[in-house]
Design an enzyme around this catalytic site. Sequence first.
Site, PDB file in Angstrom:
ATOM      1  CG  ASN A   8      50.056  28.563 -44.823  1.00  0.00           C
ATOM      2  OD1 ASN A   8      50.022  28.355 -46.036  1.00  0.00           O
ATOM      3  ND2 ASN A   8      49.007  28.348 -44.035  1.00  0.00           N
ATOM      4  CD1 TRP A   9      54.157  32.775 -48.534  1.00  0.00           C
ATOM      5  CD2 TRP A   9      54.762  31.963 -50.528  1.00  0.00           C
ATOM      6  NE1 TRP A   9      55.417  33.231 -48.798  1.00  0.00           N
ATOM      7  CE2 TRP A   9      55.817  32.755 -50.017  1.00  0.00           C
ATOM      8  CE3 TRP A   9      54.928  31.354 -51.777  1.00  0.00           C
ATOM      9  CZ2 TRP A   9      57.007  32.943 -50.713  1.00  0.00           C
ATOM     10  CZ3 TRP A   9      56.120  31.537 -52.468  1.00  0.00           C
ATOM     11  CH2 TRP A   9      57.145  32.323 -51.940  1.00  0.00           C
ATOM     12  CE  LYS A  10      47.008  31.484 -43.920  1.00  0.00           C
ATOM     13  NZ  LYS A  10      46.094  32.048 -42.940  1.00  0.00           N
ATOM     14  CG  HIS A  96      45.608  26.065 -42.145  1.00  0.00           C
ATOM     15  ND1 HIS A  96      44.569  26.962 -42.118  1.00  0.00           N
ATOM     16  CD2 HIS A  96      46.722  26.759 -41.791  1.00  0.00           C
ATOM     17  CE1 HIS A  96      45.051  28.152 -41.769  1.00  0.00           C
ATOM     18  NE2 HIS A  96      46.350  28.047 -41.576  1.00  0.00           N
ATOM     19  CD  GLU A  98      43.274  29.978 -43.699  1.00  0.00           C
ATOM     20  OE1 GLU A  98      44.000  29.509 -44.600  1.00  0.00           O
ATOM     21  OE2 GLU A  98      43.601  30.982 -43.021  1.00  0.00           O
ATOM     22  CD  GLU A 169      48.304  28.275 -37.910  1.00  0.00           C
ATOM     23  OE1 GLU A 169      49.105  29.139 -38.243  1.00  0.00           O
ATOM     24  OE2 GLU A 169      47.568  27.683 -38.719  1.00  0.00           O
ATOM     25  CB  SER A 214      48.017  38.124 -35.855  1.00  0.00           C
ATOM     26  OG  SER A 214      46.751  38.077 -36.487  1.00  0.00           O
ATOM     27  N   GLY A 235      51.333  33.463 -41.750  1.00  0.00           N
ATOM     28  CA  GLY A 235      50.546  33.613 -42.970  1.00  0.00           C
ATOM     29  C   GLY A 235      50.860  34.935 -43.655  1.00  0.00           C
ATOM     30  N   GLY A 236      50.006  35.940 -43.430  1.00  0.00           N
ATOM     31  CA  GLY A 236      50.102  37.223 -44.143  1.00  0.00           C
ATOM     32  C   GLY A 236      51.502  37.825 -44.174  1.00  0.00           C
TER      33      GLY A 236
HETATM   34  P1  13P Z   1      48.249  34.961 -40.312  1.00  0.00           P
HETATM   35  O1  13P Z   1      49.714  35.018 -39.958  1.00  0.00           O
HETATM   36  O2  13P Z   1      47.920  35.706 -41.578  1.00  0.00           O
HETATM   37  O3  13P Z   1      47.393  35.331 -39.144  1.00  0.00           O
HETATM   38  O4  13P Z   1      47.927  33.426 -40.660  1.00  0.00           O
HETATM   39  C1  13P Z   1      48.315  32.423 -39.774  1.00  0.00           C
HETATM   40  C2  13P Z   1      48.131  31.105 -40.442  1.00  0.00           C
HETATM   41  O5  13P Z   1      47.042  30.680 -40.705  1.00  0.00           O
HETATM   42  C3  13P Z   1      49.344  30.349 -40.797  1.00  0.00           C
HETATM   43  O6  13P Z   1      49.043  29.046 -41.159  1.00  0.00           O
END
Ligand code: 13P
Length: 254
Positions: A8-10, A96, A98, A169, A214, A235-236
């Site tokens: 997930n590149w956000k 999600h 966020e 998550e 993470s 994510g990251g």
């Molecule tokens: P991180 O891997 O950066 O913690 O993010 C997880 C996430 O929100 C994937 O959708």
Amino acid sequence: MKMLMAANWKMFKTREEAADCARGIENRLAGLPADREAVLFAPFTALAACAGALGPGARLRLGGQNCYPAAEGAFTGEISPGMLLDCACSHVLVGHSERRALLGESDAFVGKKCAFALNAGLNATLCIGETLKERDGGMLRPVLERQLAEGLSEVPDDVTSERLCIAYEPVWAIGTGRVAGTAEILEAHALVRAFLRKRFTARGNAMRILYGGSVKPDNAEQIINLDNVDGVLVGGASLQAETFARIALAGVSD
Ligand code: 13P
């Protein structure tokens, strides 16, 4: 059941950066075992560039990070499932944390998106997870069960198991470097599995439950080996091709 390894590149990457990275991931996925799938949830603006860079027979599938529950209409700023299909997407994320926290998306609205996306022909991944305050307040079960009940309320009972995923998550593990512990993951995933079984009977056993929060190359193998963990949502660590590919191939000996 195939494991699903998802990026997930956000809100990161220009079209050029996205095309380069998508190509870089694809090039490293030659050794992806047949029992694993890889999906990239890219920003809307980068989807067409990623589709072009990947080409038709790619291992890496594409998905949108959100969609609106209507085919078209006066919904300024929104994107329909049909538009995602038109950009070569086969998948979409809904709910999600966020978006729930920053944009005020309700469980009911997330549920509409989930059902609409599935009916439109996309595979849907419903994201759920508790905040630290909810967990500390002993609210893990009621929060997850509420998010599941409302998020899946309009999903047809006979949805095929490959088309619907749940991503657990925990909000406190997202982008914090604080991965959930083994016991915490096992407890939450068992709870999700029990819910899916009750809601979809036998098919609920075969629906994938992803862990997100993470995930890194050095913890991915341990996480995907846990009971009821059928993949990860990253994510990251998905922003670099090499790092995400190491996660996607975690535990695969070369
Ligand atoms: P991180 O891997 O950066 O913690 O993010 C997880 C996430 O929100 C994937 O959708």
